[in-house]
Design a protein around this motif. Structure first.
Motif, PDB file in Angstrom:
ATOM      1  N   THR A  85       0.764  13.217  -6.651  1.00 29.32           N
ATOM      2  CA  THR A  85      -0.548  13.342  -6.026  1.00 29.32           C
ATOM      3  C   THR A  85      -0.488  12.762  -4.619  1.00 29.32           C
ATOM      4  O   THR A  85       0.540  12.212  -4.198  1.00 29.32           O
ATOM      5  CB  THR A  85      -1.600  12.567  -6.842  1.00 29.32           C
ATOM      6  N   ASN A  86      -1.602  12.849  -3.898  1.00 23.01           N
ATOM      7  CA  ASN A  86      -1.664  12.211  -2.584  1.00 23.01           C
ATOM      8  C   ASN A  86      -1.363  10.724  -2.695  1.00 23.01           C
ATOM      9  O   ASN A  86      -0.672  10.143  -1.853  1.00 23.01           O
ATOM     10  CB  ASN A  86      -3.042  12.421  -1.963  1.00 23.01           C
ATOM     11  N   GLU A  87      -1.899  10.095  -3.741  1.00 24.34           N
ATOM     12  CA  GLU A  87      -1.676   8.655  -3.933  1.00 24.34           C
ATOM     13  C   GLU A  87      -0.197   8.348  -4.159  1.00 24.34           C
ATOM     14  O   GLU A  87       0.297   7.306  -3.723  1.00 24.34           O
ATOM     15  CB  GLU A  87      -2.513   8.151  -5.115  1.00 24.34           C
ATOM     16  N   PHE A  88       0.503   9.241  -4.831  1.00 20.42           N
ATOM     17  CA  PHE A  88       1.941   9.081  -5.039  1.00 20.42           C
ATOM     18  C   PHE A  88       2.664   8.970  -3.705  1.00 20.42           C
ATOM     19  O   PHE A  88       3.480   8.066  -3.487  1.00 20.42           O
ATOM     20  CB  PHE A  88       2.474  10.268  -5.846  1.00 20.42           C
ATOM     21  N   TRP A  89       2.354   9.892  -2.769  1.00 21.68           N
ATOM     22  CA  TRP A  89       3.050   9.893  -1.484  1.00 21.68           C
ATOM     23  C   TRP A  89       2.612   8.718  -0.613  1.00 21.68           C
ATOM     24  O   TRP A  89       3.445   8.114   0.087  1.00 21.68           O
ATOM     25  CB  TRP A  89       2.819  11.216  -0.758  1.00 21.68           C
ATOM     26  N   LEU A  90       1.337   8.371  -0.658  1.00 20.62           N
ATOM     27  CA  LEU A  90       0.883   7.209   0.110  1.00 20.62           C
ATOM     28  C   LEU A  90       1.585   5.945  -0.363  1.00 20.62           C
ATOM     29  O   LEU A  90       1.976   5.094   0.441  1.00 20.62           O
ATOM     30  CB  LEU A  90      -0.633   7.068  -0.002  1.00 20.62           C
ATOM     31  N   ASP A  91       1.763   5.827  -1.681  1.00 26.81           N
ATOM     32  CA  ASP A  91       2.461   4.659  -2.226  1.00 26.81           C
ATOM     33  C   ASP A  91       3.924   4.649  -1.813  1.00 26.81           C
ATOM     34  O   ASP A  91       4.483   3.579  -1.510  1.00 26.81           O
ATOM     35  CB  ASP A  91       2.351   4.659  -3.755  1.00 26.81           C
ATOM     36  N   ARG A  92       4.564   5.815  -1.770  1.00 25.84           N
ATOM     37  CA  ARG A  92       5.963   5.874  -1.340  1.00 25.84           C
ATOM     38  C   ARG A  92       6.112   5.339   0.077  1.00 25.84           C
ATOM     39  O   ARG A  92       7.057   4.597   0.384  1.00 25.84           O
ATOM     40  CB  ARG A  92       6.483   7.316  -1.432  1.00 25.84           C
ATOM     41  N   GLU A  97       3.950   3.291   1.660  1.00 24.17           N
ATOM     42  CA  GLU A  97       3.567   1.875   1.694  1.00 24.17           C
ATOM     43  C   GLU A  97       4.680   0.973   1.187  1.00 24.17           C
ATOM     44  O   GLU A  97       4.858  -0.150   1.682  1.00 24.17           O
ATOM     45  CB  GLU A  97       2.290   1.654   0.874  1.00 24.17           C
ATOM     46  N   SER A 142       0.116  10.544   5.427  1.00 29.48           N
ATOM     47  CA  SER A 142       0.214   9.091   5.523  1.00 29.48           C
ATOM     48  C   SER A 142      -0.059   8.583   6.940  1.00 29.48           C
ATOM     49  O   SER A 142       0.672   8.925   7.873  1.00 29.48           O
ATOM     50  CB  SER A 142       1.613   8.625   5.085  1.00 29.48           C
ATOM     51  N   ASP A 152      -5.011  15.366   4.693  1.00 28.51           N
ATOM     52  CA  ASP A 152      -4.575  16.262   3.622  1.00 28.51           C
ATOM     53  C   ASP A 152      -4.265  17.641   4.207  1.00 28.51           C
ATOM     54  O   ASP A 152      -5.115  18.257   4.850  1.00 28.51           O
ATOM     55  CB  ASP A 152      -5.697  16.360   2.580  1.00 28.51           C
TER      56      ASP A 152
END
Length: 215
Positions: free
Chosen positions: A3-10, A12, A67, A106
Motif C-alpha cells: 500500500t502507500n503506507e508500505f512504501w512510505l515506511d520503506r 522512512e 514519498s 499519489d
C-alpha cells in the motif's frame, strides 16, 4: 499488502534497496531519440538520478513520487533550487535551472495528459498483480497517442514474493498492448552472486519499448 503506507515506511526506515545512485545504463543505451523539449513522464520516480539525465538531454521531465522524504532527498542531494505550489492533493516542485518537475503525491491522483514519452524503471514491478492493470491504464491515459515508452521488467524463479514483483513476458504484452516489444534481456543470476544467494537461478531483467515510427 503493498500500500502507500508500505512504501512510505520503506523510505522512512531506509529500506530502499531499489534505489540506485548511478544513472541506469539501460536508460542511456535504449532511450529513444526524441525531439528536444519532449514531455517525459517518470512514474514512481523516487530520488533517481535518471531524472537529471533525462532533463540534461533537453526534455521536459515530470517525475511523480509519493514519498516527501524521497523528494526532499532528491532535491537536496542534487543541490537544486526550486519553487513549490499546490494543485489539489499534489505538491508540484519546479526546478529552476533545468527542465524538471517533481510531483509529490499519489500517482493515481496525477491527471495531466499528452506526455510524449514515459520511462518506467521500477514502477510496474512495484505494483502487485491486483493493481498492475490499473497502473498501466492510468499511465497510458497520461500519454499522447504516439508516445514512446521504455519499461524495465523482472522475471525470476524461487520463493521471493516481491516487490519487485516477477512479471512474465505474456503479462507485459497483455498489459501494455501489442505495440510493446522486448529489446534486451539479461539474466542477472548468471552475473551477480547475490541473486543466487537469494535462491534464484533465473533473475531476468528485460527492457521493453513502444516506439512509434515518427521517432
Amino acid at each position: 499488502m503493498v500500500t502507500n503506507e508500505f512504501w512510505l515506511d520503506r523510505w522512512e526506515t531506509g529500506r530502499i534497496g531499489f534505489h540506485k545512485d548511478d544513472v541506469n545504463p539501460k536508460l542511456m543505451t535504449f532511450w529513444p531519440m526524441l525531439p528536444k523539449g519532449s514531455r517525459v513522464l517518470v512514474p514512481l520516480c523516487g530520488k533517481s538520478n535518471d531524472l537529471i539525465w533525462l532533463a540534461e538531454q533537453g526534455y521536459q521531465v515530470t517525475g511523480v513520487e509519493l514519498s516527501s522524504l524521497a523528494v526532499v532527498q532528491f532535491l537536496g542531494d542534487n543541490d537544486l533550487n526550486y519553487v513549490t505550489h499546490h494543485h489539489g492533493e499534489l505538491k508540484i516542485h519546479t526546478v529552476e535551472d533545468i527542465p524538471l518537475r517533481i510531483v509529490e503525491g499519489d500517482y493515481f491522483h496525477f491527471c495531466e495528459t499528452d506526455f510524449d514519452a514515459c520511462y518506467d524503471r521500477a514502477a510496474m514491478v512495484a505494483m502487485p498483480d491486483t493493481m498492475r492493470a490499473r497502473y498501466v491504464t492510468h499511465t497510458l491515459d497520461r500519454l499522447s497517442s504516439n508516445a514512446s515508452v521504455l519499461v524495465v521488467s523482472v522475471y525470476y524463479d524461487g520463493d521471493q514474493q516481491g516487490p519487485p514483483f516477477s512479471i512474465d513476458d505474456a503479462t507485459v504484452t497483455q498489459l501494455w498492448g501489442p505495440s510493446i516489444h522486448k529489446i534486451a534481456a539479461e539474466n542477472l543470476a548468471l552475473i551477480h552472486e547475490r541473486y543466487r544467494d537469494r535462491g534464484h537461478s533465473v533473475y531476468e531483467e528485460s527492457v521493453w519499448r513502444i516506439q512509434p515510427n515518427l521517432f
